[in-house]
Scaffold this motif. Structure first.
Motif, PDB file in Angstrom:
ATOM      1  N   LEU A  88       0.908  -1.234  -0.004  1.00  0.00           N
ATOM      2  CA  LEU A  88      -0.280   0.116  -0.219  1.00  0.00           C
ATOM      3  C   LEU A  88       0.850   1.171   0.325  1.00  0.00           C
ATOM      4  O   LEU A  88       1.042   1.846  -0.810  1.00  0.00           O
ATOM      5  N   PHE A  89       1.816   1.354   1.099  1.00  0.00           N
ATOM      6  CA  PHE A  89       2.604   2.460   0.847  1.00  0.00           C
ATOM      7  C   PHE A  89       3.933   2.453   0.186  1.00  0.00           C
ATOM      8  O   PHE A  89       4.488   3.790   0.252  1.00  0.00           O
ATOM      9  N   GLY A  90       3.975   0.885   0.055  1.00  0.00           N
ATOM     10  CA  GLY A  90       5.968   1.520  -0.719  1.00  0.00           C
ATOM     11  C   GLY A  90       6.580   0.898   0.286  1.00  0.00           C
ATOM     12  O   GLY A  90       6.161   1.410   1.518  1.00  0.00           O
ATOM     13  N   TYR A  91       7.964   1.140  -0.227  1.00  0.00           N
ATOM     14  CA  TYR A  91       9.393   0.730   0.620  1.00  0.00           C
ATOM     15  C   TYR A  91      10.684   1.642   0.430  1.00  0.00           C
ATOM     16  O   TYR A  91      10.692   1.553  -0.853  1.00  0.00           O
ATOM     17  N   GLN A  92      11.406   2.481   1.131  1.00  0.00           N
ATOM     18  CA  GLN A  92      12.257   2.541   0.916  1.00  0.00           C
ATOM     19  C   GLN A  92      13.397   2.042   0.392  1.00  0.00           C
ATOM     20  O   GLN A  92      14.018  -0.214   0.089  1.00  0.00           O
ATOM     21  N   GLY A  93      14.505   2.067  -0.232  1.00  0.00           N
ATOM     22  CA  GLY A  93      15.585   1.118  -1.132  1.00  0.00           C
ATOM     23  C   GLY A  93      16.116   0.949   0.390  1.00  0.00           C
ATOM     24  O   GLY A  93      16.457   1.197   1.483  1.00  0.00           O
ATOM     25  N   GLY A  94      16.192  -0.767   0.382  1.00  0.00           N
ATOM     26  CA  GLY A  94      16.994  -1.707   1.540  1.00  0.00           C
ATOM     27  C   GLY A  94      16.260  -1.689   2.463  1.00  0.00           C
ATOM     28  O   GLY A  94      16.958  -1.813   3.436  1.00  0.00           O
TER      29      GLY A  94
END
Length: 574
Positions: free
Chosen positions: A310-316
């Protein structure tokens, strides 16, 4: 004695064989004697072909009051109050029988349905005027003969009533290749013994013919619609939603109005009614049509992964994740519409985060520290009763009111049966093209079975059934044996109608076909769990419908499900 059904019965049919030498009647006279051993009995001569009524009149004319005792009526104190001669008693009995015979004959000839009555040997005793018209057989040719002489034995439903004692109600039947009827048949019992059977048949031949004409016309119209669809679809985003019933048109009308705004929409409806079709149409009819339409199924994604979806994720943020990170559905829908399907399946901990994102119009990716602002319209859908879930603490009240700005109810298929012919023809044509075959003809009894079924899986189930039928059809005809067993068995069950509430978000999956009361009668506590599971399986997880089948309130059902640790997610329509 053989049972009699009419005063027109031939009197010789009840006669006992006699030695002519024992009968003494003078030439030219009608009255004589029967010498029966040491006993002499007075007799009156009648023709062998005389009817019961004619013979009774003869006896009445010769009856001598001195030959039989009279009746005396007595009051409570034993005082005589009146006298009835044997002649008057017999005359009253005869008048009563005659009146009832006339009444029965008038009643049957007044009926528009064909009425047939047979005795225990399957010999026709009554054949009314409508039967003459429908089957084109005069009653003089059929009364007194076996029904087998006029119809093939396997096509006579009366035989089931006569031989097995079974009754049928409004069963589709083809007694002859050119006749279509709805038949009611039942055995006639006297002191528990079957003495005959009766059938009442409504002629629906013309209705069947009109239905076939309608099918051909609908097929032609569908071909024209296909030619026009590429033009109309661009003009009307709701063109993909088929049906002209009042209920579906009302839902479309409401959806068109709310589509012009940015209001959050909560779509209610059972599984398979087409909630996502409505969501897509609302998006296409809105000012956001040029922007993305992103759908996410809240019940199909594991809770552990739902937040990143739903919100996505940051790299790593995760081991093995994309180094540059990944945008979530909410971010991808920026400027457009996010469709949250099965919102009732969203875990409570994620409901809080969704509510915050909707209120603040910004969120953080998983593992991220920078807020991301979005301008996204929310359209949610559910097949659950969210108000009940709020009451039970399984859905946040604040999120419910945030989503329920404008509620839209999509009616189940059983509430718009008038759309069935159109939907069936659309799906038949669709799969005929896909399978590269000609469009098959649907037998009338198949269409009747489709109408009788309650469609718990709604449009999705109908589409699957029609695909099955288009595969199994033989020689261009779809027959009853091609139907799934659940639909065949349902069409043979007696059904009771129940009112459908218009005030609920959606109605019980089996409101039109409740189980017999004794199916879920109170049983020992050890079997209560099995009864609850059976009800949930029958209603495909619809708690409101299951509670009605079980004869308990929905709140009681929820408490018992928790008590027996019954997983409600195991009963949804696949």
């Amino acid at each position: 004695m053989k049972p009699l059904f009419s005063l027109d019965s031939i009197v010789s049919s009840i006669a006992t064989p006699v030695n002519p030498a024992k009968i003494r009647i003078r030439t030219g006279e009608k009255e004589g004697v029967w010498i029966d051993g040491e006993r002499t009995v007075r007799v009156i001569a009648v023709p062998e072909t005389a009817t019961l009524e004619e013979s009774t009149r003869q006896i009445r004319s010769f009856l001598n009051d001195d030959a039989m005792p009279a009746l005396v009526t007595m009051n409570e104190d034993g005082v005589p109050t009146g006298i009835i001669s044997s002649h008057d008693l017999f005359a009253s009995f005869l008048t009563l029988v005659q009146n009832q015979s006339v009444l029965l004959g008038t009643l049957m000839d007044t009926m528009s349905e064909a009425v047939t009555i047979v005795d225990s040997r399957n010999v026709v005793q009554h054949w009314n005027r409508a039967a003459q018209t429908i089957y084109e057989i005069d009653r003089t040719q059929v009364i007194g003969t076996s029904l087998d002489e006029h119809f093939a034995s396997e096509s006579i439903r009366l035989l089931d009533a006569l031989r097995q004692g079974t009754s049928v109600q409004r069963v589709y039947h083809i007694p002859r290749p050119d006749s279509h009827v709805l038949i009611n048949a039942a055995p006639i019992r006297l002191d528990g013994r079957i003495i005959g059977a009766i059938s009442i048949e409504q002629d629906i031949t013309e209705l069947v013919r009109l239905n076939e004409e309608l099918a051909h016309t609908t097929a032609h119209l569908h071909n024209l619609q296909q030619e026009m669809s590429r033009f109309q679809a661009a003009d009307d985003p709701f063109y993909a939603i088929k049906g002209h019933s009042a209920s579906i048109q009302s839902a479309i009308s409401s959806a068109k109005k709310v589509a012009q705004t940015d209001a959050t929409v909560l779509i209610y409806g059972e599984s398979g009614v087409g909630k996502e079709l409505f969501a897509k149409a609302i998006h296409q009819a809105s000012r956001r049509r040029e922007k993305p339409f992103i759908a996410i199924n809240c019940g199909a994604i594991p809770a552990a992964l739902f937040e990143s979806e739903l919100f996505g994720y940051q790299g790593g943020a995760f081991t093995g994740a994309e180094k540059k990170g990944k945008p979530g559905k909410l971010e991808l829908a920026h400027g457009g519409t996010l469709f949250l399907d099965e919102i009732g399946e969203l875990p409570l901990e994620l409901q809080v985060k969704l509510l915050r994102a909707l209120q603040e119009r910004q969120f953080y990716r998983v593992g991220g520290t920078e807020p991301i602002s979005v301008n996204t319209r929310i359209v949610a859908a559910t097949n659950r009763q969210l108000e009940q879930m709020v009451f039970e603490g399984r859905f946040r009240e604040d999120l419910y009111y945030r989503l329920n700005v404008f509620s839209l109810e999509v009616p189940p298929l059983r509430e718009r049966r008038e759309d069935l012919p159109e939907l069936v023809q659309i799906f038949i044509h669709e799969y005929s093209v896909a399978h590269e075959q000609s469009v098959p003809r649907i037998a009338p009894e198949v269409m009747q079975a489709l109408f009788d079924y309650t469609w718990p899986g709604n449009i999705r189930q109908l589409r699957n059934v029609i695909e099955r039928l288009s595969i199994l059809q033989e020689n261009g005809v779809i027959m009853p044996e091609h139907l799934p067993s659940v639909i065949r068995s349902h069409s043979n069950e007696p059904r009771l109608s129940a009112p459908v509430s218009k005030n609920t978000a959606f109605s019980p999956a089996f409101a039109a076909s409740p189980l017999p009361h004794n199916s879920y009668a109170p049983e020992p506590a050890s079997s209560e769990r099995e009864r609850i599971v059976a009800a949930l399986e029958r209603t495909y997880g619809n708690k409101k419908a299951a509670a009605e089948l079980l004869g308990m309130s929905r709140g009681t059902l929820y408490n018992k499900m928790r008590k027996y640790n019954i997983n409600e997610g195991a009963f949804g329509w696949a």
